[in-house]
Design a protein around this motif. Structure first.
Motif, PDB file in Angstrom:
ATOM      1  N   ALA A  51      52.807   1.211  10.774  1.00  0.00           N
ATOM      2  CA  ALA A  51      53.456   1.661   9.539  1.00  0.00           C
ATOM      3  C   ALA A  51      54.632   2.602   9.819  1.00  0.00           C
ATOM      4  O   ALA A  51      55.648   2.553   9.122  1.00  0.00           O
ATOM      5  CB  ALA A  51      52.440   2.346   8.632  1.00  0.00           C
ATOM      6  N   ASP A  52      54.541   3.425  10.864  1.00  0.00           N
ATOM      7  CA  ASP A  52      55.564   4.442  11.091  1.00  0.00           C
ATOM      8  C   ASP A  52      56.352   4.294  12.390  1.00  0.00           C
ATOM      9  O   ASP A  52      57.251   5.095  12.662  1.00  0.00           O
ATOM     10  CB  ASP A  52      54.920   5.827  11.048  1.00  0.00           C
ATOM     11  N   HIS A  53      56.045   3.294  13.211  1.00  0.00           N
ATOM     12  CA  HIS A  53      56.782   3.097  14.465  1.00  0.00           C
ATOM     13  C   HIS A  53      56.394   1.760  15.086  1.00  0.00           C
ATOM     14  O   HIS A  53      55.485   1.089  14.594  1.00  0.00           O
ATOM     15  CB  HIS A  53      56.512   4.238  15.445  1.00  0.00           C
ATOM     16  N   VAL A  54      57.082   1.399  16.158  1.00  0.00           N
ATOM     17  CA  VAL A  54      56.714   0.200  16.913  1.00  0.00           C
ATOM     18  C   VAL A  54      56.527   0.567  18.376  1.00  0.00           C
ATOM     19  O   VAL A  54      57.151   1.493  18.891  1.00  0.00           O
ATOM     20  CB  VAL A  54      57.767  -0.940  16.789  1.00  0.00           C
ATOM     21  N   GLU A  55      55.649  -0.166  19.026  1.00  0.00           N
ATOM     22  CA  GLU A  55      55.435  -0.056  20.470  1.00  0.00           C
ATOM     23  C   GLU A  55      55.875  -1.386  21.076  1.00  0.00           C
ATOM     24  O   GLU A  55      55.483  -2.449  20.589  1.00  0.00           O
ATOM     25  CB  GLU A  55      53.966   0.209  20.796  1.00  0.00           C
ATOM     26  N   ILE A  57      56.669  -3.625  24.783  1.00  0.00           N
ATOM     27  CA  ILE A  57      56.565  -3.763  26.233  1.00  0.00           C
ATOM     28  C   ILE A  57      57.503  -4.882  26.649  1.00  0.00           C
ATOM     29  O   ILE A  57      57.320  -6.043  26.269  1.00  0.00           O
ATOM     30  CB  ILE A  57      55.122  -4.076  26.678  1.00  0.00           C
ATOM     31  N   ALA A  58      58.519  -4.525  27.410  1.00  0.00           N
ATOM     32  CA  ALA A  58      59.494  -5.503  27.898  1.00  0.00           C
ATOM     33  C   ALA A  58      58.901  -6.255  29.083  1.00  0.00           C
ATOM     34  O   ALA A  58      57.962  -5.782  29.735  1.00  0.00           O
ATOM     35  CB  ALA A  58      60.786  -4.807  28.302  1.00  0.00           C
ATOM     36  N   ASP A  59      59.452  -7.431  29.367  1.00  0.00           N
ATOM     37  CA  ASP A  59      58.912  -8.253  30.454  1.00  0.00           C
ATOM     38  C   ASP A  59      59.029  -7.584  31.810  1.00  0.00           C
ATOM     39  O   ASP A  59      58.300  -7.910  32.728  1.00  0.00           O
ATOM     40  CB  ASP A  59      59.554  -9.642  30.454  1.00  0.00           C
ATOM     41  N   CYS A  60      59.907  -6.596  31.941  1.00  0.00           N
ATOM     42  CA  CYS A  60      60.042  -5.871  33.210  1.00  0.00           C
ATOM     43  C   CYS A  60      59.009  -4.757  33.337  1.00  0.00           C
ATOM     44  O   CYS A  60      58.951  -4.075  34.350  1.00  0.00           O
ATOM     45  CB  CYS A  60      61.449  -5.303  33.330  1.00  0.00           C
ATOM     46  N   GLY A  61      58.186  -4.559  32.283  1.00  0.00           N
ATOM     47  CA  GLY A  61      57.161  -3.532  32.318  1.00  0.00           C
ATOM     48  C   GLY A  61      57.549  -2.242  31.611  1.00  0.00           C
ATOM     49  O   GLY A  61      56.724  -1.347  31.461  1.00  0.00           O
ATOM     50  N   THR A  62      58.797  -2.143  31.173  1.00  0.00           N
ATOM     51  CA  THR A  62      59.235  -0.952  30.453  1.00  0.00           C
ATOM     52  C   THR A  62      58.532  -0.874  29.101  1.00  0.00           C
ATOM     53  O   THR A  62      58.431  -1.871  28.401  1.00  0.00           O
ATOM     54  CB  THR A  62      60.770  -0.988  30.236  1.00  0.00           C
ATOM     55  N   ARG A  63      58.058   0.319  28.768  1.00  0.00           N
ATOM     56  CA  ARG A  63      57.391   0.540  27.479  1.00  0.00           C
ATOM     57  C   ARG A  63      58.266   1.434  26.621  1.00  0.00           C
ATOM     58  O   ARG A  63      58.797   2.434  27.103  1.00  0.00           O
ATOM     59  CB  ARG A  63      56.026   1.190  27.684  1.00  0.00           C
ATOM     60  N   LEU A  64      58.389   1.046  25.360  1.00  0.00           N
ATOM     61  CA  LEU A  64      59.225   1.793  24.430  1.00  0.00           C
ATOM     62  C   LEU A  64      58.438   2.109  23.168  1.00  0.00           C
ATOM     63  O   LEU A  64      57.654   1.288  22.702  1.00  0.00           O
ATOM     64  CB  LEU A  64      60.458   0.969  24.037  1.00  0.00           C
ATOM     65  N   SER A  65      58.678   3.270  22.612  1.00  0.00           N
ATOM     66  CA  SER A  65      58.158   3.636  21.303  1.00  0.00           C
ATOM     67  C   SER A  65      59.387   3.891  20.439  1.00  0.00           C
ATOM     68  O   SER A  65      60.188   4.783  20.740  1.00  0.00           O
ATOM     69  CB  SER A  65      57.287   4.888  21.413  1.00  0.00           C
ATOM     70  N   LEU A  66      59.561   3.080  19.394  1.00  0.00           N
ATOM     71  CA  LEU A  66      60.783   3.098  18.599  1.00  0.00           C
ATOM     72  C   LEU A  66      60.476   3.224  17.116  1.00  0.00           C
ATOM     73  O   LEU A  66      59.345   3.025  16.685  1.00  0.00           O
ATOM     74  CB  LEU A  66      61.578   1.811  18.848  1.00  0.00           C
ATOM     75  N   ARG A  67      61.515   3.499  16.318  1.00  0.00           N
ATOM     76  CA  ARG A  67      61.363   3.625  14.863  1.00  0.00           C
ATOM     77  C   ARG A  67      61.008   2.308  14.208  1.00  0.00           C
ATOM     78  O   ARG A  67      60.200   2.256  13.303  1.00  0.00           O
ATOM     79  CB  ARG A  67      62.682   4.067  14.213  1.00  0.00           C
ATOM     80  N   ASP A  68      61.707   1.249  14.642  1.00  0.00           N
ATOM     81  CA  ASP A  68      61.527  -0.051  13.993  1.00  0.00           C
ATOM     82  C   ASP A  68      61.847  -1.171  14.970  1.00  0.00           C
ATOM     83  O   ASP A  68      62.490  -0.948  15.996  1.00  0.00           O
ATOM     84  CB  ASP A  68      62.374  -0.156  12.722  1.00  0.00           C
ATOM     85  N   PRO A  69      61.408  -2.392  14.668  1.00  0.00           N
ATOM     86  CA  PRO A  69      61.606  -3.513  15.590  1.00  0.00           C
ATOM     87  C   PRO A  69      63.078  -3.892  15.780  1.00  0.00           C
ATOM     88  O   PRO A  69      63.456  -4.383  16.833  1.00  0.00           O
ATOM     89  CB  PRO A  69      60.826  -4.666  14.964  1.00  0.00           C
ATOM     90  N   ASP A  70      63.917  -3.622  14.781  1.00  0.00           N
ATOM     91  CA  ASP A  70      65.342  -3.940  14.929  1.00  0.00           C
ATOM     92  C   ASP A  70      65.978  -3.151  16.061  1.00  0.00           C
ATOM     93  O   ASP A  70      66.901  -3.622  16.716  1.00  0.00           O
ATOM     94  CB  ASP A  70      66.091  -3.682  13.622  1.00  0.00           C
ATOM     95  N   ARG A  71      65.476  -1.957  16.294  1.00  0.00           N
ATOM     96  CA  ARG A  71      65.986  -1.137  17.402  1.00  0.00           C
ATOM     97  C   ARG A  71      65.691  -1.816  18.742  1.00  0.00           C
ATOM     98  O   ARG A  71      66.505  -1.792  19.657  1.00  0.00           O
ATOM     99  CB  ARG A  71      65.346   0.255  17.341  1.00  0.00           C
ATOM    100  N   ALA A  72      64.535  -2.452  18.865  1.00  0.00           N
ATOM    101  CA  ALA A  72      64.207  -3.181  20.094  1.00  0.00           C
ATOM    102  C   ALA A  72      65.192  -4.326  20.301  1.00  0.00           C
ATOM    103  O   ALA A  72      65.662  -4.553  21.419  1.00  0.00           O
ATOM    104  CB  ALA A  72      62.779  -3.711  20.034  1.00  0.00           C
ATOM    105  N   CYS A  73      65.510  -5.037  19.236  1.00  0.00           N
ATOM    106  CA  CYS A  73      66.491  -6.128  19.339  1.00  0.00           C
ATOM    107  C   CYS A  73      67.839  -5.593  19.793  1.00  0.00           C
ATOM    108  O   CYS A  73      68.507  -6.189  20.640  1.00  0.00           O
ATOM    109  CB  CYS A  73      66.635  -6.851  18.002  1.00  0.00           C
TER     110      CYS A  73
END
Length: 95
Positions: A51-55, A57-73
């Motif tokens: 509800a308040d963030h996204v987690e 995991i990129a294929d290289c193993g990098t983990r990100l905690s972001l505001r929304d999925p569009d930021r990952a894109c």
């Protein structure tokens, strides 16, 4: 020491927990990268949207905690000739 009292029977409690899980479960998604104009494509990351963030995991193993999925894109489309798009995963239908 205080004694805790059950709020309901076992079956009703299981149903309440199932409803809670169904309401709160994160949505799953993938970030797909496209090279050029449909020259090649790949899954670059997997994510869970809460509800308040996204987690993510990129294929290289990098983990990100972001505001929304569009930021990952956005972060996964910074390379030249690469476009990233979000694909929501449809949960399988129970049999």
């Amino acid at each position: 020491m205080s004694e805790l009292t059950a709020m309901c029977g076992e079956d009703e409690f299981a149903e309440l927990m199932k409803e809670l899980i169904d309401e709160e479960a994160p949505r799953l998604f993938a970030v797909v990268q496209e090279l050029g104009e449909r020259v090649d494509g790949r899954i670059a990351a997997w994510g869970m949207a809460f509800a308040d963030h996204v987690e993510v995991i990129a294929d290289c193993g990098t983990r990100l905690s972001l505001r929304d999925p569009d930021r990952a894109c956005h972060l996964l489309s910074l390379a030249p000739d690469v476009t990233a798009r979000l694909v929501w995963i449809t949960p399988p239908t129970p049999e």
